[in-house]
Design a protein around this motif. Structure first.
Motif, PDB file in Angstrom:
ATOM      1  N   GLY A  15       9.095   0.432   4.355  1.00  0.00           N
ATOM      2  CA  GLY A  15      10.293   1.206   4.052  1.00  0.00           C
ATOM      3  C   GLY A  15      11.571   0.414   4.067  1.00  0.00           C
ATOM      4  N   GLY A  16      11.491  -0.930   4.139  1.00  0.00           N
ATOM      5  CA  GLY A  16      12.704  -1.716   4.276  1.00  0.00           C
ATOM      6  C   GLY A  16      13.514  -1.867   3.008  1.00  0.00           C
ATOM      7  N   CYS A  17      12.858  -2.037   1.856  1.00  0.00           N
ATOM      8  CA  CYS A  17      13.547  -2.262   0.582  1.00  0.00           C
ATOM      9  C   CYS A  17      13.202  -1.147  -0.397  1.00  0.00           C
ATOM     10  CB  CYS A  17      13.144  -3.604  -0.023  1.00  0.00           C
ATOM     11  SG  CYS A  17      13.580  -5.036   0.980  1.00  0.00           S
ATOM     12  N   GLN A  18      14.174  -0.756  -1.216  1.00  0.00           N
ATOM     13  CA  GLN A  18      13.952   0.299  -2.190  1.00  0.00           C
ATOM     14  C   GLN A  18      14.005  -0.194  -3.635  1.00  0.00           C
ATOM     15  OE1 GLN A  18      16.813   0.733   0.125  1.00  0.00           O
ATOM     16  NE2 GLN A  18      15.171   1.198   1.571  1.00  0.00           N
ATOM     17  N   ILE A  19      14.729  -1.310  -3.906  1.00  0.00           N
ATOM     18  CA  ILE A  19      14.946  -1.714  -5.298  1.00  0.00           C
ATOM     19  C   ILE A  19      14.607  -3.190  -5.522  1.00  0.00           C
ATOM     20  CG2 ILE A  19      16.635   0.087  -5.803  1.00  0.00           C
ATOM     21  CD1 ILE A  19      18.856  -1.948  -5.322  1.00  0.00           C
ATOM     22  N   LEU A  30       3.056   2.310  11.146  1.00  0.00           N
ATOM     23  CA  LEU A  30       3.474   0.916  11.099  1.00  0.00           C
ATOM     24  C   LEU A  30       2.829   0.176   9.938  1.00  0.00           C
ATOM     25  CD1 LEU A  30       5.161  -1.137  12.937  1.00  0.00           C
ATOM     26  CD2 LEU A  30       2.898  -2.024  13.547  1.00  0.00           C
ATOM     27  N   VAL A  31       3.646  -0.548   9.184  1.00  0.00           N
ATOM     28  CA  VAL A  31       3.167  -1.519   8.208  1.00  0.00           C
ATOM     29  C   VAL A  31       3.365  -2.893   8.842  1.00  0.00           C
ATOM     30  CG1 VAL A  31       3.485  -2.505   5.914  1.00  0.00           C
ATOM     31  CG2 VAL A  31       3.782  -0.040   6.265  1.00  0.00           C
ATOM     32  N   GLU A  32       2.260  -3.580   9.108  1.00  0.00           N
ATOM     33  CA  GLU A  32       2.348  -4.855   9.816  1.00  0.00           C
ATOM     34  C   GLU A  32       3.043  -5.904   8.940  1.00  0.00           C
ATOM     35  OE1 GLU A  32      -0.546  -7.871  12.364  1.00  0.00           O
ATOM     36  OE2 GLU A  32      -1.403  -6.167  11.251  1.00  0.00           O
ATOM     37  N   VAL A  33       3.988  -6.618   9.541  1.00  0.00           N
ATOM     38  CA  VAL A  33       4.774  -7.624   8.825  1.00  0.00           C
ATOM     39  C   VAL A  33       4.648  -8.955   9.560  1.00  0.00           C
ATOM     40  CG1 VAL A  33       7.099  -8.332   8.146  1.00  0.00           C
ATOM     41  CG2 VAL A  33       6.414  -5.935   7.928  1.00  0.00           C
ATOM     42  N   CYS A  50       8.122  -9.411  -2.302  1.00  0.00           N
ATOM     43  CA  CYS A  50       7.320  -9.111  -1.119  1.00  0.00           C
ATOM     44  C   CYS A  50       6.047  -8.375  -1.506  1.00  0.00           C
ATOM     45  CB  CYS A  50       8.116  -8.269  -0.134  1.00  0.00           C
ATOM     46  SG  CYS A  50       7.212  -7.832   1.359  1.00  0.00           S
ATOM     47  N   PRO A  51       4.884  -8.800  -1.009  1.00  0.00           N
ATOM     48  CA  PRO A  51       3.646  -8.095  -1.325  1.00  0.00           C
ATOM     49  C   PRO A  51       3.556  -6.717  -0.684  1.00  0.00           C
ATOM     50  CG  PRO A  51       3.240  -9.829   0.286  1.00  0.00           C
ATOM     51  CD  PRO A  51       4.638 -10.010  -0.197  1.00  0.00           C
ATOM     52  N   LEU A  52       4.425  -6.437   0.293  1.00  0.00           N
ATOM     53  CA  LEU A  52       4.415  -5.138   0.960  1.00  0.00           C
ATOM     54  C   LEU A  52       5.386  -4.149   0.322  1.00  0.00           C
ATOM     55  CD1 LEU A  52       4.334  -6.293   4.698  1.00  0.00           C
ATOM     56  CD2 LEU A  52       2.420  -5.598   3.243  1.00  0.00           C
ATOM     57  N   PHE A  53       6.093  -4.566  -0.722  1.00  0.00           N
ATOM     58  CA  PHE A  53       7.051  -3.657  -1.362  1.00  0.00           C
ATOM     59  C   PHE A  53       6.335  -2.396  -1.841  1.00  0.00           C
ATOM     60  CE2 PHE A  53       9.183  -2.119  -5.267  1.00  0.00           C
ATOM     61  CZ  PHE A  53      10.367  -1.701  -4.678  1.00  0.00           C
ATOM     62  N   LEU A  84      -2.250  -5.608  19.279  1.00  0.00           N
ATOM     63  CA  LEU A  84      -0.814  -5.380  19.157  1.00  0.00           C
ATOM     64  C   LEU A  84      -0.319  -5.946  17.828  1.00  0.00           C
ATOM     65  CD1 LEU A  84       1.865  -5.696  21.862  1.00  0.00           C
ATOM     66  CD2 LEU A  84       2.181  -7.009  19.774  1.00  0.00           C
ATOM     67  N   ALA A  85       0.561  -5.205  17.177  1.00  0.00           N
ATOM     68  CA  ALA A  85       1.174  -5.648  15.926  1.00  0.00           C
ATOM     69  C   ALA A  85       2.633  -5.194  15.912  1.00  0.00           C
ATOM     70  CB  ALA A  85       0.424  -5.077  14.716  1.00  0.00           C
ATOM     71  N   ALA A  86       3.390  -5.754  14.991  1.00  0.00           N
ATOM     72  CA  ALA A  86       4.790  -5.346  14.807  1.00  0.00           C
ATOM     73  C   ALA A  86       5.100  -5.388  13.325  1.00  0.00           C
ATOM     74  CB  ALA A  86       5.734  -6.246  15.590  1.00  0.00           C
ATOM     75  N   GLY A  87       6.102  -4.635  12.923  1.00  0.00           N
ATOM     76  CA  GLY A  87       6.443  -4.607  11.507  1.00  0.00           C
ATOM     77  C   GLY A  87       7.530  -3.608  11.213  1.00  0.00           C
ATOM     78  N   ILE A  88       7.346  -2.838  10.155  1.00  0.00           N
ATOM     79  CA  ILE A  88       8.323  -1.855   9.701  1.00  0.00           C
ATOM     80  C   ILE A  88       7.576  -0.578   9.366  1.00  0.00           C
ATOM     81  CG2 ILE A  88      10.127  -1.359   7.981  1.00  0.00           C
ATOM     82  CD1 ILE A  88      10.506  -4.358   7.647  1.00  0.00           C
ATOM     83  N   TYR A  89       8.217   0.542   9.602  1.00  0.00           N
ATOM     84  CA  TYR A  89       7.575   1.816   9.310  1.00  0.00           C
ATOM     85  C   TYR A  89       7.491   2.065   7.805  1.00  0.00           C
ATOM     86  CZ  TYR A  89       8.036   3.051  14.248  1.00  0.00           C
ATOM     87  OH  TYR A  89       7.943   3.079  15.614  1.00  0.00           O
ATOM     88  N   ALA A  90       6.404   2.707   7.382  1.00  0.00           N
ATOM     89  CA  ALA A  90       6.292   3.159   6.000  1.00  0.00           C
ATOM     90  C   ALA A  90       7.366   4.205   5.733  1.00  0.00           C
ATOM     91  CB  ALA A  90       4.899   3.731   5.750  1.00  0.00           C
ATOM     92  N   PRO A  91       7.807   4.361   4.486  1.00  0.00           N
ATOM     93  CA  PRO A  91       8.909   5.279   4.175  1.00  0.00           C
ATOM     94  C   PRO A  91       8.641   6.696   4.689  1.00  0.00           C
ATOM     95  CG  PRO A  91       8.391   3.937   2.261  1.00  0.00           C
ATOM     96  CD  PRO A  91       7.318   3.661   3.280  1.00  0.00           C
ATOM     97  N   GLY A  92       9.614   7.231   5.431  1.00  0.00           N
ATOM     98  CA  GLY A  92       9.542   8.611   5.889  1.00  0.00           C
ATOM     99  C   GLY A  92       8.513   8.877   6.961  1.00  0.00           C
ATOM    100  N   THR A  93       7.978   7.828   7.616  1.00  0.00           N
ATOM    101  CA  THR A  93       6.930   8.010   8.616  1.00  0.00           C
ATOM    102  C   THR A  93       7.205   7.116   9.823  1.00  0.00           C
ATOM    103  OG1 THR A  93       5.431   6.196   7.993  1.00  0.00           O
ATOM    104  CG2 THR A  93       5.326   8.197   6.670  1.00  0.00           C
ATOM    105  N   HIS A  94       6.363   7.262  10.837  1.00  0.00           N
ATOM    106  CA  HIS A  94       6.300   6.313  11.937  1.00  0.00           C
ATOM    107  C   HIS A  94       4.956   5.594  11.913  1.00  0.00           C
ATOM    108  CE1 HIS A  94       9.746   7.283  14.943  1.00  0.00           C
ATOM    109  NE2 HIS A  94      10.177   7.168  13.711  1.00  0.00           N
TER     110      HIS A  94
END
Length: 466
Positions: free
Chosen positions: A89-93, A167-170, A82-85, A155-165
């Motif tokens: 905050g969805g994946c760690q490894i 938004l990282v757009e997905v 994933c280019p957003l890794f 408007l956008a949707a996605g996943i939060y950056a680690p430890g924050t609110h």
């Protein structure tokens, strides 16, 4: 001694760049190194890496650092899918090879058993790999937000950056089922076209809070739940009509209303806007009806493997009565019923109990029944009634079992206990308590339910004659 803000006695400063060699992984997936007597945690690094990292927090005994550059990669490092890794905050490894991920997860379980439970002699099997490495998630919960696009907001949707609110757009998440990604993209596109606004958690304004997508990986049925701040959904008919046209796989479009200022995603009210109130998923020969609020494992193929393993461990020889505690919608219970003479499931969430009963009836499983109530209250009543199960299966939430539940299990005097866990720390704690009640862990099998993340499931088998 002169005090320097941000510095420590060893002269380290927040913001300082250092070179490190990563020697291992912490339980959450962060790389671990040592520097000037401190343990340093570096997210996104891999064992064997030589890296440049910037210190972001320094204490007397440990520090955290952000990865700046991999100077020399370790043998376990792989290019992330994933280019957003690293931003999301969805994946760690995701940067580790499949073999390294599985070895890491086995070690997390073994370390927890030894360190927390004092059970270092319990055999821990190799981690069971997921049949799918990517595209395995059958459920997605994407928060919505308004993001700046030049001079405008959209408007956008996605996943939060680690430890924050933040938004990282997905637009396309590699671990999500392709249908969920398509539902995300088209829902955002239609919502933008109709002028819907995203919820602002600071101001308490806006309409759309979350986009929840769910798919039956084995049936192809898909569900969309629009989580909104208020019951009024602007241009609802047009929205539903356009989503149905663009996403023919949707068999359920629903709205959930959550007016509270909270991090909890779903509110108490859900209404169906189009289609059926549930979708169907299949594990083995069983079909399960899933409503917007149903708990169901996000990796269907691995969930089936886990259910079969738990049933085989609980009922090695067909027959007898089995009690399942924290039975949910009856997923494991139906697999137990294939091997046991009778299965009794206990679940505190009454809607889940109703779902479990419907699932048993729909699959024509007659040797299982479900009781609604808190395990702390129901289990002592079962003991007083004379119930004598051959085995007890525990499938608690992440927090594990209350001590009173573990005592009640021991009071039932089963010959076998099978513990299905989603948290190695609480598993280790509870196995240690059961050991003091006469039940010894014979083996623990980790399962990779969530590839690319640091999370791991495990099935423990205990025997005893208290």
């Amino acid at each position: 001694m002169r005090f320097h803000p941000g510095r420590t006695d060893a002269g380290l400063s927040n913001g300082e760049a250092v070179e490190l060699t990563i020697t291992g992984l912490a339980g959450g997936g962060d790389g671990v190194s040592r520097y000037q007597g401190r343990v340093v945690f570096v997210p996104g690094s891999a064992p064997g890496d030589r890296v440049r990292a910037r210190l972001t927090r320094v204490t007397w005994s440990w520090a955290r650092a952000s990865l700046l550059e991999v100077l020399q990669p370790g043998r376990d490092r792989r290019p992330p899918a994933c280019p957003l890794f690293g931003r999301c905050g969805g994946c760690q490894i995701q940067h580790l090879s499949p073999e390294a991920q599985l070895a890491f997860k086995r070690q997390v379980v073994a370390d927890a058993l030894a360190r927390i439970g004092g059970l270092g002699d319990v055999p821990v099997a190799d981690c069971v790999p997921s049949p799918a490495w990517l595209g395995y998630r059958n459920k997605a919960q994407f928060p919505a937000a308004m993001v700046r696009d030049g001079r405008r907001w959209r408007l956008a949707a996605g996943i939060y950056a680690p430890g924050t609110h933040s938004l990282v757009e997905v637009n396309d998440c590699p671990i999500q089922h392709p249908v969920n990604n398509r539902v995300l993209r088209e829902t955002v596109a239609v919502a933008r076209e109709l002028g819907l606004t995203a919820y602002d958690e600071d101001a308490g304004t806006g309409v759309l809070r979350h986009i929840l997508a769910r798919v039956g990986a084995r049936t192809g049925e898909a569900m969309l739940v629009l989580v909104t701040r208020e019951a009024e959904l602007p241009r609802a008919r047009t929205l539903v009509r356009e989503l149905g046209r663009r996403l023919p796989e949707l068999t359920c479009i629903a709205q959930n209303v959550n007016p509270r200022r909270t991090n909890v995603i779903l509110g108490e009210r859900t209404r169906v806007l189009a289609g059926k109130p549930v979708i169907s998923e299949r594990l083995g020969r069983f079909h399960f009806a899933l409503s917007p609020g149903s708990f169901f494992q996000v990796n269907s193929a691995q969930a089936e493997a886990m259910c079969r393993l738990a049933a085989e461990q609980a009922v090695p020889t067909p027959g007898g009565t089995v009690l399942e505690v924290y039975a949910g919608i009856g997923t494991i219970s139906l697999f137990l019923a294939e091997r046991a003479e009778m299965v009794l499931g206990v679940e505190s969430h009454r809607p889940a109990v109703e779902d479990a009963r419907r699932n048993a009836a729909a699959n024509r499983v007659g040797n299982v029944r479900f009781l609604a109530g808190e395990a702390e209250r129901v289990l002592p009543d079962l003991t007083r009634s004379g119930l004598s199960p051959a085995a007890v299966v525990l499938d608690p939430p992440r927090k594990g079992c209350a001590p009173s539940v573990l005592q009640a299990v021991a009071d039932l005097r089963p010959m076998r206990v099978v513990y299905v866990s989603c948290d190695p720390a609480t598993l280790a704690r509870d196995l240690a308590i059961l050991a003091r009640r006469g039940y010894q862990a014979q083996a623990v099998v980790p399962l990779d339910m969530f590839p690319q993340t640091a999370h791991v499931e495990a099935v423990a088998t205990l025997t005893g004659s208290p």
